[in-house]
Design a protein around this motif. Structure first.
Motif, PDB file in Angstrom:
ATOM      1  N   MET A  80      76.575 -91.099 -32.767  1.00 64.06           N
ATOM      2  CA  MET A  80      75.397 -91.863 -32.411  1.00 64.06           C
ATOM      3  C   MET A  80      75.793 -93.331 -32.300  1.00 64.06           C
ATOM      4  O   MET A  80      76.640 -93.818 -33.036  1.00 64.06           O
ATOM      5  CB  MET A  80      74.320 -91.673 -33.480  1.00 64.06           C
ATOM      6  CG  MET A  80      73.036 -92.396 -33.159  1.00 64.06           C
ATOM      7  SD  MET A  80      71.601 -91.944 -34.152  1.00 64.06           S
ATOM      8  CE  MET A  80      71.970 -92.744 -35.680  1.00 64.06           C
ATOM      9  N   LYS A  81      75.135 -94.028 -31.380  1.00 63.01           N
ATOM     10  CA  LYS A  81      75.390 -95.452 -31.217  1.00 63.01           C
ATOM     11  C   LYS A  81      74.084 -96.226 -31.334  1.00 63.01           C
ATOM     12  O   LYS A  81      72.999 -95.671 -31.199  1.00 63.01           O
ATOM     13  CB  LYS A  81      76.065 -95.744 -29.886  1.00 63.01           C
ATOM     14  CG  LYS A  81      75.203 -95.448 -28.681  1.00 63.01           C
ATOM     15  CD  LYS A  81      75.959 -95.692 -27.395  1.00 63.01           C
ATOM     16  CE  LYS A  81      75.175 -95.121 -26.230  1.00 63.01           C
ATOM     17  NZ  LYS A  81      75.924 -95.192 -24.983  1.00 63.01           N
ATOM     18  N   ILE A 141      71.943 -99.301 -29.691  1.00 64.30           N
ATOM     19  CA  ILE A 141      71.795-100.071 -28.464  1.00 64.30           C
ATOM     20  C   ILE A 141      70.834-101.209 -28.769  1.00 64.30           C
ATOM     21  O   ILE A 141      69.679-100.980 -29.143  1.00 64.30           O
ATOM     22  CB  ILE A 141      71.275 -99.208 -27.307  1.00 64.30           C
ATOM     23  CG1 ILE A 141      72.259 -98.059 -27.032  1.00 64.30           C
ATOM     24  CG2 ILE A 141      71.047-100.063 -26.058  1.00 64.30           C
ATOM     25  CD1 ILE A 141      71.746 -97.015 -26.081  1.00 64.30           C
ATOM     26  N   HIS A 158      63.151 -91.166 -26.256  1.00 63.82           N
ATOM     27  CA  HIS A 158      63.708 -90.517 -27.448  1.00 63.82           C
ATOM     28  C   HIS A 158      63.112 -89.128 -27.644  1.00 63.82           C
ATOM     29  O   HIS A 158      63.840 -88.182 -27.966  1.00 63.82           O
ATOM     30  CB  HIS A 158      63.443 -91.359 -28.693  1.00 63.82           C
ATOM     31  CG  HIS A 158      64.366 -92.512 -28.853  1.00 63.82           C
ATOM     32  ND1 HIS A 158      64.247 -93.402 -29.874  1.00 63.82           N
ATOM     33  CD2 HIS A 158      65.438 -92.929 -28.143  1.00 63.82           C
ATOM     34  CE1 HIS A 158      65.191 -94.319 -29.780  1.00 63.82           C
ATOM     35  NE2 HIS A 158      65.914 -94.051 -28.736  1.00 63.82           N
ATOM     36  N   ASP A 178      70.046 -91.999 -29.470  1.00 65.86           N
ATOM     37  CA  ASP A 178      70.652 -93.237 -29.951  1.00 65.86           C
ATOM     38  C   ASP A 178      69.584 -94.120 -30.588  1.00 65.86           C
ATOM     39  O   ASP A 178      68.396 -94.027 -30.283  1.00 65.86           O
ATOM     40  CB  ASP A 178      71.310 -93.998 -28.796  1.00 65.86           C
ATOM     41  CG  ASP A 178      72.506 -93.260 -28.234  1.00 65.86           C
ATOM     42  OD1 ASP A 178      73.249 -92.652 -29.016  1.00 65.86           O
ATOM     43  OD2 ASP A 178      72.692 -93.281 -27.001  1.00 65.86           O
ATOM     44  N   TYR A 179      70.033 -94.992 -31.487  1.00 64.47           N
ATOM     45  CA  TYR A 179      69.154 -95.960 -32.138  1.00 64.47           C
ATOM     46  C   TYR A 179      68.987 -97.148 -31.194  1.00 64.47           C
ATOM     47  O   TYR A 179      69.957 -97.681 -30.682  1.00 64.47           O
ATOM     48  CB  TYR A 179      69.777 -96.410 -33.464  1.00 64.47           C
ATOM     49  CG  TYR A 179      68.982 -97.469 -34.180  1.00 64.47           C
ATOM     50  CD1 TYR A 179      67.815 -97.140 -34.852  1.00 64.47           C
ATOM     51  CD2 TYR A 179      69.403 -98.793 -34.181  1.00 64.47           C
ATOM     52  CE1 TYR A 179      67.081 -98.113 -35.517  1.00 64.47           C
ATOM     53  CE2 TYR A 179      68.673 -99.770 -34.843  1.00 64.47           C
ATOM     54  CZ  TYR A 179      67.521 -99.418 -35.507  1.00 64.47           C
ATOM     55  OH  TYR A 179      66.794-100.386 -36.159  1.00 64.47           O
ATOM     56  N   ARG A 180      67.757 -97.561 -30.943  1.00 64.27           N
ATOM     57  CA  ARG A 180      67.498 -98.699 -30.064  1.00 64.27           C
ATOM     58  C   ARG A 180      66.776 -99.787 -30.838  1.00 64.27           C
ATOM     59  O   ARG A 180      65.840 -99.523 -31.581  1.00 64.27           O
ATOM     60  CB  ARG A 180      66.662 -98.301 -28.859  1.00 64.27           C
ATOM     61  CG  ARG A 180      67.431 -97.479 -27.863  1.00 64.27           C
ATOM     62  CD  ARG A 180      66.655 -97.399 -26.551  1.00 64.27           C
ATOM     63  NE  ARG A 180      67.452 -96.766 -25.548  1.00 64.27           N
ATOM     64  CZ  ARG A 180      68.206 -97.410 -24.654  1.00 64.27           C
ATOM     65  NH1 ARG A 180      68.232 -98.720 -24.644  1.00 64.27           N
ATOM     66  NH2 ARG A 180      68.909 -96.758 -23.772  1.00 64.27           N
ATOM     67  N   PHE A 218      76.634 -95.969 -37.273  1.00 68.93           N
ATOM     68  CA  PHE A 218      76.895 -95.855 -35.838  1.00 68.93           C
ATOM     69  C   PHE A 218      78.382 -95.914 -35.537  1.00 68.93           C
ATOM     70  O   PHE A 218      79.125 -96.655 -36.180  1.00 68.93           O
ATOM     71  CB  PHE A 218      76.196 -96.988 -35.078  1.00 68.93           C
ATOM     72  CG  PHE A 218      74.751 -97.116 -35.428  1.00 68.93           C
ATOM     73  CD1 PHE A 218      73.828 -96.177 -34.992  1.00 68.93           C
ATOM     74  CD2 PHE A 218      74.311 -98.152 -36.233  1.00 68.93           C
ATOM     75  CE1 PHE A 218      72.493 -96.278 -35.340  1.00 68.93           C
ATOM     76  CE2 PHE A 218      72.975 -98.263 -36.588  1.00 68.93           C
ATOM     77  CZ  PHE A 218      72.057 -97.325 -36.139  1.00 68.93           C
TER      78      PHE A 218
END
Length: 119
Positions: free
Chosen positions: A1-2, A4, A20, A31-33, A106
């Motif tokens: 997971m990244k 952003i 999401h 991904d985490y925003r 991440f």
């Protein structure tokens, strides 16, 4: 997971949440925003110093704050160091376990700056 991190328009959080949900339903990784209204706000929160701290923690792996402070060159002021950790945790870029262990959840962090929004 990244993670952003981006400069988004007002109300864009609703588009992000809808995306999401669609990704989750389709079995795709989510991904985490983290979205900010302006580049000024983004860089006031996600400073070069805080990114360096995250990089140091990522390279070290999960550890206690004292261990991280010993390895991070800018940790000479304990109050400022604690403030950086607290803010990164609040932003969701750093996790603190029940035992006090810190980690970066991440594999990477991407910062997206649309040029039309930067000017």
């Amino acid at each position: 997971m990244k993670a952003i991190i981006e400069v988004g328009r007002r109300g864009s959080i609703f588009d992000t949440v809808a995306g999401h949900l669609a990704d989750g339903r389709a079995g795709r990784p989510v991904d985490y925003r983290l979205s900010f209204e302006s580049t000024q706000t983004l860089f006031a929160e996600v400073t070069a110093e805080r990114l360096e701290l995250l990089d140091c923690l990522r390279r070290m792996g999960p550890c206690r704050a004292e261990e991280l402070a010993a390895q991070w060159s800018a940790a000479s002021d304990p109050t400022l160091f604690a403030r950086h950790l607290d803010r990164l945790e609040t932003l969701g870029l750093l996790e603190r376990g029940d035992d006090g262990t810190l980690s970066v959840p991440f594999a990477s962090i991407e910062i997206i700056l649309p040029l039309a929004r930067v000017a």
